[in-house]
Design a protein around this motif. Structure first.
Motif, PDB file in Angstrom:
ATOM      1  N   ARG A 162       0.744  -1.140  -0.094  1.00 13.65           N
ATOM      2  CA  ARG A 162       0.014   0.041  -0.045  1.00 13.65           C
ATOM      3  C   ARG A 162       1.005   1.124   0.095  1.00 13.65           C
ATOM      4  NH1 ARG A 162      -4.584   0.126   4.611  1.00 13.65           N
ATOM      5  NH2 ARG A 162      -5.208  -1.370   2.878  1.00 13.65           N
ATOM      6  N   ALA A 163       2.003   1.209   0.725  1.00 10.31           N
ATOM      7  CA  ALA A 163       2.660   2.522   1.118  1.00 10.31           C
ATOM      8  C   ALA A 163       3.307   3.094  -0.223  1.00 10.31           C
ATOM      9  CB  ALA A 163       3.899   2.181   2.044  1.00 10.31           C
ATOM     10  N   GLN A 164       3.074   4.484  -0.531  1.00  8.01           N
ATOM     11  CA  GLN A 164       3.554   4.817  -1.786  1.00  8.01           C
ATOM     12  C   GLN A 164       4.630   5.813  -1.417  1.00  8.01           C
ATOM     13  OE1 GLN A 164       0.518   5.554  -4.853  1.00  8.01           O
ATOM     14  NE2 GLN A 164      -0.205   3.202  -4.653  1.00  8.01           N
ATOM     15  N   SER A 165       4.764   6.531  -0.509  1.00  6.41           N
ATOM     16  CA  SER A 165       5.593   7.323   0.184  1.00  6.41           C
ATOM     17  C   SER A 165       6.669   7.022   1.230  1.00  6.41           C
ATOM     18  CB  SER A 165       4.864   8.847   0.434  1.00  6.41           C
ATOM     19  OG  SER A 165       4.152   8.501   1.623  1.00  6.41           O
ATOM     20  N   GLU A 166       7.801   7.825   1.375  1.00  5.69           N
ATOM     21  CA  GLU A 166       8.439   7.301   2.619  1.00  5.69           C
ATOM     22  C   GLU A 166       7.823   7.414   3.774  1.00  5.69           C
ATOM     23  OE1 GLU A 166      11.523   5.776   4.462  1.00  5.69           O
ATOM     24  OE2 GLU A 166      11.494   5.906   2.286  1.00  5.69           O
ATOM     25  N   ARG A 167       6.944   8.516   3.964  1.00  2.00           N
ATOM     26  CA  ARG A 167       6.338   8.886   5.241  1.00  2.00           C
ATOM     27  C   ARG A 167       5.375   7.608   5.566  1.00  2.00           C
ATOM     28  NH1 ARG A 167       5.298  10.815  10.134  1.00  2.00           N
ATOM     29  NH2 ARG A 167       3.310  11.988  10.417  1.00  2.00           N
ATOM     30  N   VAL A 168       4.749   7.102   4.639  1.00  3.56           N
ATOM     31  CA  VAL A 168       3.685   6.020   4.645  1.00  3.56           C
ATOM     32  C   VAL A 168       4.698   4.862   5.222  1.00  3.56           C
ATOM     33  CG1 VAL A 168       1.748   4.695   4.120  1.00  3.56           C
ATOM     34  CG2 VAL A 168       1.824   7.155   3.518  1.00  3.56           C
ATOM     35  N   ARG A 169       5.704   4.548   4.301  1.00  4.95           N
ATOM     36  CA  ARG A 169       6.423   3.400   4.690  1.00  4.95           C
ATOM     37  C   ARG A 169       7.095   3.297   5.967  1.00  4.95           C
ATOM     38  NH1 ARG A 169       7.674   3.768  -1.021  1.00  4.95           N
ATOM     39  NH2 ARG A 169       9.345   5.395  -0.894  1.00  4.95           N
ATOM     40  N   VAL A 210      -5.128   1.937  12.752  1.00  2.00           N
ATOM     41  CA  VAL A 210      -6.127   1.698  11.793  1.00  2.00           C
ATOM     42  C   VAL A 210      -6.117   3.036  10.880  1.00  2.00           C
ATOM     43  CG1 VAL A 210      -8.559   1.306  11.194  1.00  2.00           C
ATOM     44  CG2 VAL A 210      -7.268  -0.148  12.925  1.00  2.00           C
ATOM     45  N   ALA A 211      -6.398   4.049  11.445  1.00  2.00           N
ATOM     46  CA  ALA A 211      -6.673   5.616  10.748  1.00  2.00           C
ATOM     47  C   ALA A 211      -5.487   5.874   9.797  1.00  2.00           C
ATOM     48  CB  ALA A 211      -7.021   6.685  11.845  1.00  2.00           C
ATOM     49  N   LEU A 212      -4.189   5.796  10.610  1.00  2.00           N
ATOM     50  CA  LEU A 212      -2.960   6.280   9.884  1.00  2.00           C
ATOM     51  C   LEU A 212      -2.789   5.317   8.635  1.00  2.00           C
ATOM     52  CD1 LEU A 212      -0.792   7.552  12.670  1.00  2.00           C
ATOM     53  CD2 LEU A 212      -2.538   8.669  11.371  1.00  2.00           C
ATOM     54  N   SER A 213      -2.816   4.068   8.874  1.00  2.00           N
ATOM     55  CA  SER A 213      -2.678   2.945   7.806  1.00  2.00           C
ATOM     56  C   SER A 213      -3.498   2.833   6.719  1.00  2.00           C
ATOM     57  CB  SER A 213      -2.474   1.579   8.709  1.00  2.00           C
ATOM     58  OG  SER A 213      -3.924   0.952   9.029  1.00  2.00           O
ATOM     59  N   ARG A 214      -4.625   3.380   6.772  1.00  2.00           N
ATOM     60  CA  ARG A 214      -5.531   3.716   5.483  1.00  2.00           C
ATOM     61  C   ARG A 214      -4.814   4.545   4.591  1.00  2.00           C
ATOM     62  NH1 ARG A 214      -7.608  -0.289   6.204  1.00  2.00           N
ATOM     63  NH2 ARG A 214      -5.904  -0.278   8.034  1.00  2.00           N
ATOM     64  N   ALA A 215      -3.800   5.274   4.649  1.00  2.00           N
ATOM     65  CA  ALA A 215      -3.261   6.088   3.507  1.00  2.00           C
ATOM     66  C   ALA A 215      -2.006   5.473   2.676  1.00  2.00           C
ATOM     67  CB  ALA A 215      -2.299   7.274   4.436  1.00  2.00           C
ATOM     68  N   ARG A 216      -2.146   5.662   1.319  1.00  2.00           N
ATOM     69  CA  ARG A 216      -1.338   5.365   0.537  1.00  2.00           C
ATOM     70  C   ARG A 216      -0.073   6.607   0.463  1.00  2.00           C
ATOM     71  NH1 ARG A 216      -5.998   3.145  -2.538  1.00  2.00           N
ATOM     72  NH2 ARG A 216      -5.949   5.218  -3.212  1.00  2.00           N
ATOM     73  N   GLU A 217      -0.207   7.582   0.410  1.00  2.00           N
ATOM     74  CA  GLU A 217       0.586   8.753   0.042  1.00  2.00           C
ATOM     75  C   GLU A 217       0.878   9.830   1.361  1.00  2.00           C
ATOM     76  OE1 GLU A 217      -0.402  10.799  -3.557  1.00  2.00           O
ATOM     77  OE2 GLU A 217      -0.448   8.898  -4.698  1.00  2.00           O
ATOM     78  N   SER A 218      -0.236  10.290   1.780  1.00  2.00           N
ATOM     79  CA  SER A 218       0.014  11.391   2.677  1.00  2.00           C
ATOM     80  C   SER A 218      -0.772  11.078   3.953  1.00  2.00           C
ATOM     81  CB  SER A 218      -0.325  12.764   2.119  1.00  2.00           C
ATOM     82  OG  SER A 218       0.270  12.922   0.955  1.00  2.00           O
TER      83      SER A 218
END
Length: 603
Positions: free
Chosen positions: A210-217, A425-433
């Motif tokens: 899912r993660a598409q940015s360093e922040r989410v990774r 759960v909330a934060l891990s819904r994100a792909r980019e930001s």
């Protein structure tokens, strides 16, 4: 990740023999939905299972259901049964008691308990007698009565039944359902039972897609550390929450969610504003409406009625059997993009596979009236910008997520384990930001859930103490058991007003029937220019009295303002009744649903 390119751990789960029993730990973004879909395809193609009656998929997630349905349709296994536990309970009751049995089942929890008792007494319903593999999504949220229903199905199923449960303990945020459950089974107890009593093999997925940015990774590594923490230890849970908050606050947060422009105007990307409570959801939706920012308010799966397109395609047909060609013609006339897929869904709900080339509209209408539809036939609430509680966003993903920071004043003794799971759960819904912001609540007010009704109410302080000023409107507040005909026996003007209204349309509720000693008042839902849209339920009137009663002689509010049209759905009932009010003999009509914090007025 390409839909068909599974990694090693995913492939092991998806291609296991049909009789295998496995419990799969799948973290956020690890391709759980892809594994679920691939599992279905393997069972149908390689193992030879009939998707119509030998595979059952149970899910809490509309996203997983939609993805599974579309992929299954493309692989010609479109008949697979995909349901929520609540929909399954309704189908069990309808099957074991017949069309007239158990019409009034009470709450969703009572319906689950009734279905469980029926299976315990009579065995599996007819549509599950051939079941050979059970797939359960979001298993970490399977607690209480729903966990008991799952084990009762296993107890009554053939000994060679295989199953695949998928879940993530770190995302278990539904333990609060235990408060309303007769059964006290926790998610951990269910896991232990599946392993010890039913031979489930624990497995895990390995990679994040899912993660598409360093922040989410970076959140992936945080999640690994959280899973290694014993959240049952209050001190360890407090430390875990501190670490998660340190990650969340690395980027500057906004003082107002309206300042985060990338989230509020995401098109063509997707975004979600995620809140702890439905009260916060309603406040944010109200502010977005004032800014004329288009958005959807995500509802519970149980609140999703039949999709509007069912009425559009079928309302001119009589409640009899119709050949596939006639139904496809109606679907084409309604502008449906995939009539063949819609036909398959309608047949799945009707469930008469002995006559595969026709659709019994009378039987379909019974399923609509009883809320026994598979999720893909229910109304969609998806828009590029979604406002949702964290619980209702489970299983979904968005390009951007705006997390509404919890109100630290609301809990002097926080449950850090629950806060860790909910925040993750909330934060891990994100792909980019990932963004954070605080919500400014109305001054001079406080909010609480009304004890007797369960509704969020906004209260103010007056010279005689605090009083309710606004109350949450719910989807079920509009009567859907029969079409509403305003001021005459002609329902056509009401249906026309519903058709002319778009999602987000502002509405009001005007008292039209005063109360007597035995009955509450009734309110007509209207557009702001006075066109009738529907009438309130008796329960809404009773709840109004409970929320606003302050002792002495009760004065019923004259009106409520601040409502918002959230959905338009198909409803079903008596063909004689629809014919009587000028809607023909289809037994189908449209019903609106509303949301909002409604302000009462006595003037």
């Amino acid at each position: 990740m390409n839909a068909f390119e599974l990694d090693r751990s995913q492939t092991e789960v998806a291609t296991a023999p049909a009789e295998d029993r496995q419990y799969v730990t799948a973290g956020a973004g690890q391709g759980k939905t892809e594994v679920l879909v691939s599992r279905i395809l393997h069972l149908a193609e390689a193992e030879g299972l009939n998707p119509a009656d030998e595979i059952l998929v149970l899910s809490f997630s509309r996203a997983a259901v939609e993805t599974a349905r579309k992929r299954a349709l493309s692989a010609d296994v479109d008949q697979v049964m995909i349901r929520t536990f609540d929909s399954l309970a309704s189908a069990i009751i309808l099957d074991l008691l017949g069309p007239d049995g158990g019409a009034e089942c009470g709450s969703f929890e009572q319906r689950i308990r009734q279905a469980t008792a029926l299976v315990e007494e009579h065995g599996l319903p007819s549509f599950l007698l051939g079941l050979r593999h059970l797939c359960v999504d979001e298993a970490q949220d399977l607690v209480g009565d729903r966990a008991r229903l799952a084990t009762v199905i296993l107890e009554n199923a053939p000994e060679d039944l295989g199953f695949t449960f998928l879940g993530d303990p770190l995302q278990g945020v539904y333990d609060f359902q235990l408060q309303a459950s007769a059964a006290e089974t926790t998610a951990q107890q269910l896991f232990d039972t599946l392993v010890s009593a039913y031979g489930a093999e624990p497995r895990g997925l390995e990679h994040n897609y899912r993660a598409q940015s360093e922040r989410v990774r970076q959140l992936i590594e945080v999640g690994k550390a959280l899973r290694d923490t014993e959240l049952g230890d209050p001190r360890a849970a407090a430390g875990a929450y501190k670490a998660l908050e340190a990650y969340r606050t690395e980027d500057a947060t906004s003082t107002s969610f309206l300042d985060v422009g990338a989230v509020l105007r995401p098109d063509p990307e997707t975004a979600a504003i995620l809140c702890a409570t439905n009260y916060e959801v309603l406040l944010i939706s109200e502010a977005l409406d004032q800014q004329r920012i288009e958005h959807g308010v995500r509802r519970r799966a149980q609140d999703m009625g039949a999709a509007r397109w069912i009425w559009q395609a079928l309302h001119e047909l009589a409640p009899t059997k119709h050949p596939e060609a006639t139904v496809l013609e109606g679907l084409n006339s309604a502008g449906r993009q995939d009539p063949a897929g819609d036909w398959a869904l309608l047949k799945q709900s009707e469930a008469n596979w002995r006559d595969p080339w026709s659709l019994d509209l009378a039987e379909l209408a019974r399923k609509i009236a009883r809320g026994s539809l598979p999720l893909p036939l229910t109304a969609s609430d998806s828009l590029p910008l979604t406002v949702s509680t964290i619980h209702r966003a489970k299983g979904l993903e968005y390009d951007h997520v705006l997390y509404i920071e919890p109100d630290e004043r609301s809990d002097s003794q926080p449950d850090f384990a629950s806060l860790v799971r909910r925040t993750y759960v909330a934060l891990s819904r994100a792909r980019e930001s990932i963004f954070s912001a605080r919500l400014e609540r109305p001054r001079g007010t406080f909010a609480q859930k009304h004890a007797a009704t369960g509704r969020w109410t906004e209260r103010r302080f007056g010279k005689h103490g605090d009083y309710a000023s606004r109350v949450a409107i719910e989807s079920s507040d509009v009567r859907s058991t029969s079409p509403y005909a305003s001021r005459s026996h002609d329902a056509l003007p009401v249906q026309s007003a519903i058709l002319d209204s778009s999602i987000g349309t502002q509405a009001q509720a005007i008292r039209i029937i005063d109360a007597d000693e035995a009955h509450p008042a009734f309110y007509e839902f209207q557009t702001l220019d006075g066109r009738a849209l529907g009438i309130s339920t008796e329960k809404f009137g009773r709840d109004v009295r409970r929320v606003f009663y302050r002792g002495g002689d009760f004065r019923w509010p004259v009106s409520f303002t601040g409502l918002r049209l959230s959905s338009v759905e198909s409803a079903a009932g008596s063909p004689e009744h629809t014919d009587e009010v000028g809607l023909g003999r289809s037994g189908l009509w449209l019903v609106p649903r509303f949301s909002g914090l409604a302000r009462a007025s006595w003037k």
